[in-house]
Design a protein around this motif. Structure first.
Motif, PDB file in Angstrom:
ATOM      1  N   ALA A   1      34.902  26.379 -21.531  1.00 42.09           N
ATOM      2  CA  ALA A   1      33.629  25.671 -21.735  1.00 42.09           C
ATOM      3  C   ALA A   1      32.944  26.157 -23.010  1.00 42.09           C
ATOM      4  CB  ALA A   1      32.717  25.862 -20.527  1.00 42.09           C
ATOM      5  N   THR A   2      33.039  27.444 -23.283  1.00 41.59           N
ATOM      6  CA  THR A   2      32.454  28.002 -24.509  1.00 41.59           C
ATOM      7  C   THR A   2      33.108  27.391 -25.740  1.00 41.59           C
ATOM      8  OG1 THR A   2      31.946  30.091 -23.402  1.00 41.59           O
ATOM      9  CG2 THR A   2      32.061  30.139 -25.795  1.00 41.59           C
ATOM     10  N   GLY A   3      34.422  27.336 -25.742  1.00 39.42           N
ATOM     11  CA  GLY A   3      35.133  26.734 -26.866  1.00 39.42           C
ATOM     12  C   GLY A   3      34.775  25.273 -27.053  1.00 39.42           C
ATOM     13  N   MET A   4      34.654  24.548 -25.948  1.00 39.02           N
ATOM     14  CA  MET A   4      34.293  23.136 -26.031  1.00 39.02           C
ATOM     15  C   MET A   4      32.876  22.957 -26.579  1.00 39.02           C
ATOM     16  SD  MET A   4      36.009  21.906 -22.445  1.00 39.02           S
ATOM     17  CE  MET A   4      35.606  20.182 -22.570  1.00 39.02           C
ATOM     18  N   ALA A   5      31.936  23.764 -26.112  1.00 35.69           N
ATOM     19  CA  ALA A   5      30.551  23.673 -26.587  1.00 35.69           C
ATOM     20  C   ALA A   5      30.465  24.052 -28.063  1.00 35.69           C
ATOM     21  CB  ALA A   5      29.645  24.570 -25.748  1.00 35.69           C
ATOM     22  N   PHE A   6      31.198  25.064 -28.441  1.00 37.12           N
ATOM     23  CA  PHE A   6      31.275  25.515 -29.830  1.00 37.12           C
ATOM     24  C   PHE A   6      31.726  24.358 -30.730  1.00 37.12           C
ATOM     25  CE2 PHE A   6      33.712  27.379 -33.319  1.00 37.12           C
ATOM     26  CZ  PHE A   6      33.018  28.523 -33.682  1.00 37.12           C
ATOM     27  N   LEU A   7      32.828  23.719 -30.374  1.00 34.67           N
ATOM     28  CA  LEU A   7      33.381  22.629 -31.184  1.00 34.67           C
ATOM     29  C   LEU A   7      32.494  21.385 -31.155  1.00 34.67           C
ATOM     30  CD1 LEU A   7      37.161  23.006 -30.284  1.00 34.67           C
ATOM     31  CD2 LEU A   7      36.020  23.657 -32.425  1.00 34.67           C
ATOM     32  N   LEU A   8      31.957  21.051 -29.992  1.00 37.33           N
ATOM     33  CA  LEU A   8      31.070  19.891 -29.888  1.00 37.33           C
ATOM     34  C   LEU A   8      29.808  20.100 -30.717  1.00 37.33           C
ATOM     35  CD1 LEU A   8      30.321  17.142 -28.718  1.00 37.33           C
ATOM     36  CD2 LEU A   8      29.408  18.341 -26.699  1.00 37.33           C
ATOM     37  N   GLY A   9      29.232  21.287 -30.640  1.00 36.30           N
ATOM     38  CA  GLY A   9      28.039  21.588 -31.430  1.00 36.30           C
ATOM     39  C   GLY A   9      28.282  21.452 -32.921  1.00 36.30           C
ATOM     40  N   LEU A  10      29.406  21.981 -33.386  1.00 32.63           N
ATOM     41  CA  LEU A  10      29.729  21.875 -34.815  1.00 32.63           C
ATOM     42  C   LEU A  10      30.026  20.430 -35.211  1.00 32.63           C
ATOM     43  CD1 LEU A  10      31.834  25.119 -35.353  1.00 32.63           C
ATOM     44  CD2 LEU A  10      29.455  24.696 -35.993  1.00 32.63           C
ATOM     45  N   ALA A  11      30.625  19.653 -34.312  1.00 36.97           N
ATOM     46  CA  ALA A  11      30.871  18.230 -34.595  1.00 36.97           C
ATOM     47  C   ALA A  11      29.553  17.467 -34.711  1.00 36.97           C
ATOM     48  CB  ALA A  11      31.754  17.623 -33.509  1.00 36.97           C
ATOM     49  N   VAL A  12      28.621  17.759 -33.820  1.00 40.71           N
ATOM     50  CA  VAL A  12      27.301  17.117 -33.889  1.00 40.71           C
ATOM     51  C   VAL A  12      26.613  17.488 -35.202  1.00 40.71           C
ATOM     52  CG1 VAL A  12      24.992  17.065 -32.843  1.00 40.71           C
ATOM     53  CG2 VAL A  12      27.027  16.889 -31.391  1.00 40.71           C
ATOM     54  N   ASN A  13      26.738  18.744 -35.618  1.00 40.42           N
ATOM     55  CA  ASN A  13      26.154  19.166 -36.898  1.00 40.42           C
ATOM     56  C   ASN A  13      26.681  18.316 -38.051  1.00 40.42           C
ATOM     57  OD1 ASN A  13      24.713  21.181 -35.662  1.00 40.42           O
ATOM     58  ND2 ASN A  13      25.722  22.855 -36.723  1.00 40.42           N
ATOM     59  N   GLN A  14      27.971  18.028 -38.038  1.00 36.55           N
ATOM     60  CA  GLN A  14      28.551  17.233 -39.125  1.00 36.55           C
ATOM     61  C   GLN A  14      27.978  15.818 -39.142  1.00 36.55           C
ATOM     62  OE1 GLN A  14      30.299  18.774 -41.558  1.00 36.55           O
ATOM     63  NE2 GLN A  14      29.663  20.481 -40.258  1.00 36.55           N
ATOM     64  N   ILE A  15      27.687  15.283 -37.980  1.00 35.92           N
ATOM     65  CA  ILE A  15      27.065  13.962 -37.906  1.00 35.92           C
ATOM     66  C   ILE A  15      25.630  14.034 -38.427  1.00 35.92           C
ATOM     67  CG2 ILE A  15      26.272  12.149 -36.328  1.00 35.92           C
ATOM     68  CD1 ILE A  15      28.800  12.907 -34.607  1.00 35.92           C
ATOM     69  N   VAL A  16      24.899  15.063 -38.026  1.00 36.89           N
ATOM     70  CA  VAL A  16      23.519  15.242 -38.500  1.00 36.89           C
ATOM     71  C   VAL A  16      23.501  15.366 -40.020  1.00 36.89           C
ATOM     72  CG1 VAL A  16      21.514  16.789 -38.476  1.00 36.89           C
ATOM     73  CG2 VAL A  16      22.681  16.239 -36.333  1.00 36.89           C
ATOM     74  N   LEU A  17      24.452  16.109 -40.560  1.00 34.13           N
ATOM     75  CA  LEU A  17      24.505  16.314 -42.012  1.00 34.13           C
ATOM     76  C   LEU A  17      24.730  15.021 -42.792  1.00 34.13           C
ATOM     77  CD1 LEU A  17      26.484  19.667 -42.242  1.00 34.13           C
ATOM     78  CD2 LEU A  17      24.123  19.281 -42.974  1.00 34.13           C
ATOM     79  N   LEU A  18      25.265  14.004 -42.143  1.00 33.52           N
ATOM     80  CA  LEU A  18      25.426  12.697 -42.798  1.00 33.52           C
ATOM     81  C   LEU A  18      24.076  12.021 -43.049  1.00 33.52           C
ATOM     82  CD1 LEU A  18      28.462  11.252 -40.799  1.00 33.52           C
ATOM     83  CD2 LEU A  18      28.484  12.192 -43.129  1.00 33.52           C
ATOM     84  N   PHE A  19      23.089  12.371 -42.236  1.00 30.59           N
ATOM     85  CA  PHE A  19      21.791  11.706 -42.304  1.00 30.59           C
ATOM     86  C   PHE A  19      20.659  12.591 -42.818  1.00 30.59           C
ATOM     87  CE2 PHE A  19      24.319   9.688 -38.991  1.00 30.59           C
ATOM     88  CZ  PHE A  19      24.319   8.370 -39.450  1.00 30.59           C
ATOM     89  N   VAL A  20      20.801  13.896 -42.648  1.00 32.21           N
ATOM     90  CA  VAL A  20      19.755  14.828 -43.067  1.00 32.21           C
ATOM     91  C   VAL A  20      20.283  15.629 -44.248  1.00 32.21           C
ATOM     92  CG1 VAL A  20      18.271  16.747 -42.385  1.00 32.21           C
ATOM     93  CG2 VAL A  20      18.869  14.986 -40.705  1.00 32.21           C
TER      94      VAL A  20
END
Length: 182
Positions: A60-79
Motif C-alpha cells: 500500500a505504501t508503494g502504491m500511495a507513493f507512486l499514485l502521489g507522484l503521478a498526481v503531482n505530474q498531472i498538477v504540474l501540467l496546469f500549475v
C-alpha cells in the motif's frame, strides 16, 4: 496567505549559509532522505512479525507513493509555479531544478510513506513522519521550495494514501498473492 508563504520560506532559508555543518546536513538530507526512506520500507519485507499485515502495508505504501507522484505530474501540467530562487526569494544551496515548484515531489514521496504507515496503525510511521518533516524542511532550507510547495506535496500524499486504502483491501485474493511473494 501568499505573504505568509514567502515570509515562512525566507525565514527557513535564512538559516542557510550560516553553518557549514548544518548546510551539509540539509543538502545531504535533501538528496538522499527519500531514498533512505524507501530502503527503510523495502527492508521490512522480510520481517517475520505480523508478516502478512506488514507486507500489505508495504505494498500500500508503494502504491500511495507512486499514485502521489503521478498526481503531482498531472498538477504540474496546469500549475507552473516558479521556484523561489528564480523569484530571488531564496539562496540556493543545490543545483537548479528543471521543473516547476508546486507540489514538492520530495514531500509527496516522504509523506506517502509516513501517512500510509500511520493510517495502518504501524508505530514505525512516527519515525517515517519525523523523517518526512526533516526532508521537507530541508527542501525549503536549501532554497528549492516554498513552504506551500511542501504542504501541497503532503496533501497530495494524503489524498493518494486515502485512495489506496479505499481501493487496495487487505486479505483479498490479489493481496494474498502479492504479500505471499518470497
Amino acid at each position: 496567505m501568499y505573504d505568509f508563504d514567502i515570509a515562512a520560506t525566507q525565514w527557513i532559508n535564512a538559516w542557510s549559509g550560516k553553518s557549514a555543518v548544518l548546510d551539509a546536513a540539509m543538502i545531504w538530507v535533501s538528496a538522499i532522505g527519500v531514498p533512505l526512506m524507501i530502503l527503510g520500507v523495502a527492508g521490512q519485507w522480510w520481517l517475520q512479525v505480523d508478516k502478512r499485515h506488514t507486507r500489505h502495508v508495504l505494498v500500500a505504501t508503494g502504491m500511495a507513493f507512486l499514485l502521489g507522484l503521478a498526481v503531482n505530474q498531472i498538477v504540474l501540467l496546469f500549475v507552473h509555479r516558479m521556484r523561489p530562487y528564480d523569484n530571488g526569494l531564496t539562496h540556493l544551496l543545490i543545483s537548479r531544478s528543471a521543473d516547476f515548484s508546486f507540489p514538492s515531489d520530495h514531500a509527496t514521496a516522504s509523506f506517502a510513506i509516513a501517512l500510509t504507515f500511520l493510517l495502518y496503525g504501524m508505530r514505525r510511521g512516527y519515525i517515517f513522519l519525523a523523517a518526512a518533516l526533516i526532508v521537507t524542511l530541508s527542501r525549503v532550507y536549501v532554497g528549492t521550495h516554498y513552504v506551500s510547495d511542501v504542504v501541497g506535496g503532503a496533501v497530495t500524499a494524503l489524498i493518494a494514501v486515502i485512495a489506496v486504502r479505499a481501493i487496495y483491501r487487505e486479505d483479498t485474493r490479489i493481496d494474498r498473492f502479492i504479500t505471499g511473494i518470497l
